[in-house]
Design an enzyme around this catalytic site. Structure first.
Site, PDB file in Angstrom:
ATOM      1  N   GLU A   4       0.895  -1.184  -0.046  1.00  0.00           N
ATOM      2  CA  GLU A   4       0.018   0.036  -0.030  1.00  0.00           C
ATOM      3  C   GLU A   4       0.980   1.447  -0.025  1.00  0.00           C
ATOM      4  O   GLU A   4       1.791   1.355   0.863  1.00  0.00           O
ATOM      5  CB  GLU A   4      -0.661  -0.238   1.126  1.00  0.00           C
ATOM      6  CG  GLU A   4      -1.735  -1.168   1.240  1.00  0.00           C
ATOM      7  CD  GLU A   4      -2.599  -1.483   2.567  1.00  0.00           C
ATOM      8  OE1 GLU A   4      -2.176  -0.713   3.541  1.00  0.00           O
ATOM      9  OE2 GLU A   4      -3.175  -2.759   2.645  1.00  0.00           O
ATOM     10  N   GLU A  11      -4.475  -6.426   3.045  1.00  0.00           N
ATOM     11  CA  GLU A  11      -3.323  -7.106   3.626  1.00  0.00           C
ATOM     12  C   GLU A  11      -3.198  -8.554   3.181  1.00  0.00           C
ATOM     13  O   GLU A  11      -2.157  -9.456   2.687  1.00  0.00           O
ATOM     14  CB  GLU A  11      -2.957  -6.936   4.921  1.00  0.00           C
ATOM     15  CG  GLU A  11      -2.354  -5.562   5.322  1.00  0.00           C
ATOM     16  CD  GLU A  11      -3.615  -4.350   5.290  1.00  0.00           C
ATOM     17  OE1 GLU A  11      -4.862  -4.896   5.466  1.00  0.00           O
ATOM     18  OE2 GLU A  11      -3.363  -3.369   5.477  1.00  0.00           O
ATOM     19  N   GLN A  37       1.960  -1.957   5.953  1.00  0.00           N
ATOM     20  CA  GLN A  37       2.322  -0.464   6.223  1.00  0.00           C
ATOM     21  C   GLN A  37       2.833  -0.422   7.729  1.00  0.00           C
ATOM     22  O   GLN A  37       3.412   0.544   8.227  1.00  0.00           O
ATOM     23  CB  GLN A  37       1.137   0.262   5.975  1.00  0.00           C
ATOM     24  CG  GLN A  37       1.402   1.875   5.573  1.00  0.00           C
ATOM     25  CD  GLN A  37       0.166   2.483   4.647  1.00  0.00           C
ATOM     26  OE1 GLN A  37      -0.762   2.414   5.330  1.00  0.00           O
ATOM     27  NE2 GLN A  37       0.537   2.924   3.469  1.00  0.00           N
ATOM     28  N   PHE A  38       2.057  -0.927   8.522  1.00  0.00           N
ATOM     29  CA  PHE A  38       2.282  -0.864  10.041  1.00  0.00           C
ATOM     30  C   PHE A  38       2.054  -2.346  10.723  1.00  0.00           C
ATOM     31  O   PHE A  38       1.468  -3.005  10.000  1.00  0.00           O
ATOM     32  CB  PHE A  38       1.567  -0.130  10.767  1.00  0.00           C
ATOM     33  CG  PHE A  38       1.908   1.491  10.598  1.00  0.00           C
ATOM     34  CD1 PHE A  38       2.461   2.141  11.298  1.00  0.00           C
ATOM     35  CD2 PHE A  38       1.047   2.138   9.665  1.00  0.00           C
ATOM     36  CE1 PHE A  38       2.868   3.543  11.109  1.00  0.00           C
ATOM     37  CE2 PHE A  38       1.462   3.547   9.327  1.00  0.00           C
ATOM     38  CZ  PHE A  38       2.541   4.121  10.200  1.00  0.00           C
ATOM     39  N   ASP A  39       2.874  -2.591  11.708  1.00  0.00           N
ATOM     40  CA  ASP A  39       2.929  -4.115  11.995  1.00  0.00           C
ATOM     41  C   ASP A  39       1.486  -4.335  12.368  1.00  0.00           C
ATOM     42  O   ASP A  39       1.245  -5.823  11.975  1.00  0.00           O
ATOM     43  CB  ASP A  39       3.632  -3.998  13.389  1.00  0.00           C
ATOM     44  CG  ASP A  39       3.605  -2.791  14.243  1.00  0.00           C
ATOM     45  OD1 ASP A  39       2.781  -1.993  14.073  1.00  0.00           O
ATOM     46  OD2 ASP A  39       4.519  -2.418  14.979  1.00  0.00           O
ATOM     47  N   PHE A  50      -1.258  -3.886  10.960  1.00  0.00           N
ATOM     48  CA  PHE A  50      -1.933  -3.935   9.921  1.00  0.00           C
ATOM     49  C   PHE A  50      -1.683  -5.187   9.142  1.00  0.00           C
ATOM     50  O   PHE A  50      -2.345  -5.761   8.223  1.00  0.00           O
ATOM     51  CB  PHE A  50      -1.514  -2.985   8.702  1.00  0.00           C
ATOM     52  CG  PHE A  50      -1.894  -1.771   9.104  1.00  0.00           C
ATOM     53  CD1 PHE A  50      -2.334  -1.107  10.369  1.00  0.00           C
ATOM     54  CD2 PHE A  50      -1.729  -0.344   8.324  1.00  0.00           C
ATOM     55  CE1 PHE A  50      -2.841   0.049  10.745  1.00  0.00           C
ATOM     56  CE2 PHE A  50      -2.080   0.795   8.402  1.00  0.00           C
ATOM     57  CZ  PHE A  50      -2.540   1.000   9.882  1.00  0.00           C
ATOM     58  N   TYR A  75      -2.003  -7.991  10.780  1.00  0.00           N
ATOM     59  CA  TYR A  75      -2.963  -9.001  11.270  1.00  0.00           C
ATOM     60  C   TYR A  75      -4.213  -9.776  10.378  1.00  0.00           C
ATOM     61  O   TYR A  75      -4.545 -10.959  10.244  1.00  0.00           O
ATOM     62  CB  TYR A  75      -3.696  -8.482  12.717  1.00  0.00           C
ATOM     63  CG  TYR A  75      -2.693  -8.236  13.769  1.00  0.00           C
ATOM     64  CD1 TYR A  75      -1.392  -8.823  13.846  1.00  0.00           C
ATOM     65  CD2 TYR A  75      -3.068  -7.317  14.867  1.00  0.00           C
ATOM     66  CE1 TYR A  75      -0.385  -8.425  14.548  1.00  0.00           C
ATOM     67  CE2 TYR A  75      -1.930  -6.990  15.446  1.00  0.00           C
ATOM     68  CZ  TYR A  75      -0.928  -7.419  15.775  1.00  0.00           C
ATOM     69  OH  TYR A  75       0.219  -7.263  16.624  1.00  0.00           O
ATOM     70  N   PRO A  76      -4.641  -8.736   9.391  1.00  0.00           N
ATOM     71  CA  PRO A  76      -5.670  -9.258   8.635  1.00  0.00           C
ATOM     72  C   PRO A  76      -5.056 -10.166   7.603  1.00  0.00           C
ATOM     73  O   PRO A  76      -5.939 -11.006   7.220  1.00  0.00           O
ATOM     74  CB  PRO A  76      -6.032  -8.061   7.883  1.00  0.00           C
ATOM     75  CG  PRO A  76      -5.915  -7.013   8.715  1.00  0.00           C
ATOM     76  CD  PRO A  76      -4.690  -7.346   9.550  1.00  0.00           C
ATOM     77  N   HIS A 117      -0.440   1.294  15.564  1.00  0.00           N
ATOM     78  CA  HIS A 117       0.510   1.770  14.811  1.00  0.00           C
ATOM     79  C   HIS A 117       1.720   1.602  15.635  1.00  0.00           C
ATOM     80  O   HIS A 117       2.803   2.017  15.432  1.00  0.00           O
ATOM     81  CB  HIS A 117       0.526   3.396  14.637  1.00  0.00           C
ATOM     82  CG  HIS A 117      -0.415   3.675  13.565  1.00  0.00           C
ATOM     83  ND1 HIS A 117      -1.853   3.549  13.615  1.00  0.00           N
ATOM     84  CD2 HIS A 117      -0.253   4.120  12.350  1.00  0.00           C
ATOM     85  CE1 HIS A 117      -2.563   3.911  12.397  1.00  0.00           C
ATOM     86  NE2 HIS A 117      -1.622   4.225  11.794  1.00  0.00           N
TER      87      HIS A 117
END
Length: 319
Positions: free
Chosen positions: A24, A55, A77-79, A81, A83-84, A124
């Protein structure tokens, strides 16, 4: 460190036409932290491209591309993110090589801006390393400085297995005079970054710098503390861990993640298995707390501080 990571991606794209970079906002905008800045302009939008906000789709696309011989470097993009995408990463990225009895490599690199320290908003600032370390089939690394960041990312991209690269957000702006080289250590090798004989502190990521600060404070008190940057979280450098405990007799493990079942539990277990008879004090862990990651105003109370780390070393020395 951002420049070192950008250089690693650029060099990998130049040297191997099979390398793709996607995620992304990694294309024209160059990513939230500018790690992919300028890559699409140099290599085109067929090799460096943006994806929809999905993701799971990003991870799934990397699996499909691996079947076609491509080497994907994807950014979450962030840690949090990531999880999905856990279902794709755990059930497919990590297992496909085993499932095909080695006939299909999974040369997938998943980059994640990770951990805290920048006062980010909810979702984040996370420490997801335990999820990935516990997933057989994945390798997991966490650089603490620009030189290691370059090398670990190049090693990850060249690896036939999937590698999770946890990039400490708090260290993105760290500066270092270092040769950006593919020679030297491999995945699975830690580094002794400060020597000492009073105790050994094992840590990784952004906490390496903080532990070095604590070691400087302790040195003023006459306690020379050894600091080990684990660098590779899976596989762990068990021989280095055991050697340092045998030589110092005392150990402290430091990480940002919650204490319960964090990586410190595994490091402690290996110390007990490999060097129990050399221990002169119980192993201490200095970690985040067993609570959801706090809002920005309380982050400094959650993360291991120089004071907490130094106190733990004093405790094991005084035992």
């Amino acid at each position: 460190m951002v420049g070192a990571l950008n250089a690693a991606l650029r060099d990998a794209l130049r040297e191997d036409d099979r390398v793709l970079v996607f995620g992304e906002d990694v294309g024209r905008s160059g990513g939230v932290f500018r790690v992919t800045d300028g890559l699409q302009a140099e290599f085109g939008d067929r090799r460096v491209f943006d994806t929809p906000i999905s993701e799971a789709g990003i991870a799934g696309a990397a699996v499909g591309l691996a079947f076609g011989g491509w080497r994907s470097v994807v950014e979450m993009q962030f840690d949090a993110f990531s999880y999905p995408a856990l279902e794709q990463i755990v059930d497919h990225v990590a297992k496909m090589r085993e499932r095909t009895r080695g006939r299909i490599d999974m040369p997938i690199t998943i980059r994640m801006p990770a951990f805290g320290g920048i006062k980010g908003k909810e979702h984040h600032g996370e420490s997801p390393e335990t999820f990935y370390v516990h997933t057989a089939g994945l390798k997991v690394v966490a650089p603490s400085n620009p030189g290691d960041a370059y090398r670990l990312l190049r090693l990850a991209i060249a690896d036939p297995d999937p590698v999770i690269v946890l990039e400490p957000k708090a260290r993105y702006w760290a500066r270092q005079d270092a040769d950006l080289t593919t020679g030297g250590f491999g995945i699975g090798e830690g580094a002794l970054v400060r020597d000492g004989d009073a105790a050994t502190v094992f840590t990784y990521g952004a906490m390496v710098a903080r532990c070095l600060d604590a070691a400087s404070v302790l040195a003023d008190e006459g306690l020379e503390t050894r600091v080990v940057d684990l660098r590779s979280l899976s596989p762990l450098d068990t021989p280095l861990i055991a050697r340092c405990v045998r030589e110092t007799g005392r150990a402290v493990v430091v990480h940002e993640a919650p204490k319960t079942l964090g990586l410190g539990a595994e490091v402690t277990a290996r110390i007990v298995e490999e060097a129990f008879e050399f221990l002169e004090a119980p192993v201490r862990r200095v970690t985040g707390y067993d609570v959801p990651y706090p809002p920005a105003a309380l982050e400094h109370r959650y993360l291991p501080s120089v004071e907490r780390i130094a106190d733990a070393v004093r405790e094991v020395v005084a035992y």
